[in-house]
Design an enzyme around this catalytic site. Structure first.
Site: not given
Ligand code: NDP
Length: 270
Positions: A59, A96
């Site tokens: 994004k 979003d």
């Molecule tokens: P990004 O990949 O941009 O960010 C992921 C985030 O999750 C980071 O902050 C990362 O932390 C953290 N993370 C990843 N793995 C772990 C873990 N094992 N334990 C703890 N923290 C973790 O993803 P997005 O921001 O684009 O999306 C996030 C989630 O939200 C996704 O699952 C997506 O499907 C969902 N979503 C759902 C929507 C809906 O309509 N329901 C709309 C938008 C998103 P770090 O920075 O430390 O790596």
């Protein structure tokens, strides 16, 4: 478009709306390698595709590729929607925040953004959209809590919220009234938090953006602690509606029970 993409129910939702309206269109899932995102967007713009919804982890990179951006995408520093015009221009939008507020309206109508401290878990593109929308919607005290502190600090610097790392959960959670899980931890089998969230006061709400499964482990533990739970399905619907209108120039049909379609799709996945 995303990586991973298999979990996404967006194709089911858009497909049902397309079928109902009889449009000559298809909404297809595209899994792109992490390094291939820019090249694929470049190949699809200029009218080849109408546009793209962008999901994790692209994004923030989506916004960088755009020629113009709406206020929500600019404020968030992230876009979940790219609209392509025939002259090769790319318009970035962020829907979003609309989706998040729609989810609260549907599942916890009493909720207000300014009812107390908001803790957003995660600091990726979805967290950026959520923080920007919550602050625009009246939240006064927004705290981003992330595994990687520097990413939370980057959001704090851009948006004026506060930032916490996993060794600061106690301070981050003090008095929390709204808890939003915007990590992908539930998708990858990891945890959103190193420790469970705190027990809470009446009226507090916990929302999980992950909707596969519908009741994530995070949401279940929050509900057990007394939070009113909000699952991620209505956010999916709320962010998809303006995306559909941008792609096809018509609103999604009201006659379609979108949530029922998504619940059936989830049941089929079990
Ligand atoms: P990004 O990949 O941009 O960010 C992921 C985030 O999750 C980071 O902050 C990362 O932390 C953290 N993370 C990843 N793995 C772990 C873990 N094992 N334990 C703890 N923290 C973790 O993803 P997005 O921001 O684009 O999306 C996030 C989630 O939200 C996704 O699952 C997506 O499907 C969902 N979503 C759902 C929507 C809906 O309509 N329901 C709309 C938008 C998103 P770090 O920075 O430390 O790596």
């Amino acid at each position: 478009m995303g990586h991973p993409i298999r979990h996404s129910l967006s194709p089911r939702l858009h497909g049902a709306w397309i079928d109902h309206l009889g449009l000559d269109a298809a909404y297809v899932p595209l899994r792109v390698t992490e390094g291939g995102f820019e090249r694929l967007v470049d190949g699809l713009k200029g009218g080849v595709f109408a546009g793209l919804n962008v999901t994790l982890p692209f994004k923030e990179r989506a916004l960088v590729l755009a020629d113009e951006a709406d206020e929500a995408a600019r404020r968030a520093g992230a876009a979940n929607l790219l609209v392509f015009s025939p002259d090769e221009r790319i318009m970035a939008k962020n829907t979003d925040g609309l989706g998040l507020f729609y989810a609260f309206q549907q599942q916890t109508p009493h909720w207000r953004a300014d009812q107390g401290p908001v803790v957003v878990l995660g600091a990726g593109g979805a967290a950026r959209g959520a923080v920007a929308a919550l602050m625009a919607g009246g939240a006064k005290d927004v705290r981003v809590l992330n595994r990687t502190l520097s990413r939370a600090e980057a959001i704090a610097a851009d948006l004026g919220c506060s930032a916490f790392g996993w060794d600061q959960t106690e301070r981050a959670f003090d008095g929390v009234a709204t808890l939003v899980n915007a990590t992908s931890g539930g998708l990858s089998g990891g945890d959103a938090l190193p420790t469970p969230p705190p027990a809470t006061c009446a009226g507090a709400v916990a929302m999980d953006m992950v909707y596969t499964p519908l009741k994530t482990a995070f949401l279940q533990s929050c509900e057990h602690l007394g939070y009113a739970p909000v699952d991620g399905l209505d956010m999916l619907i709320g962010q998809a509606r303006p995306s559909f209108a941008a792609f096809y120039g018509v609103s999604p049909p009201e006659a379609v029970d979108s949530r029922a379609i998504l619940l059936a799709a989830l049941a089929g996945q079990v």
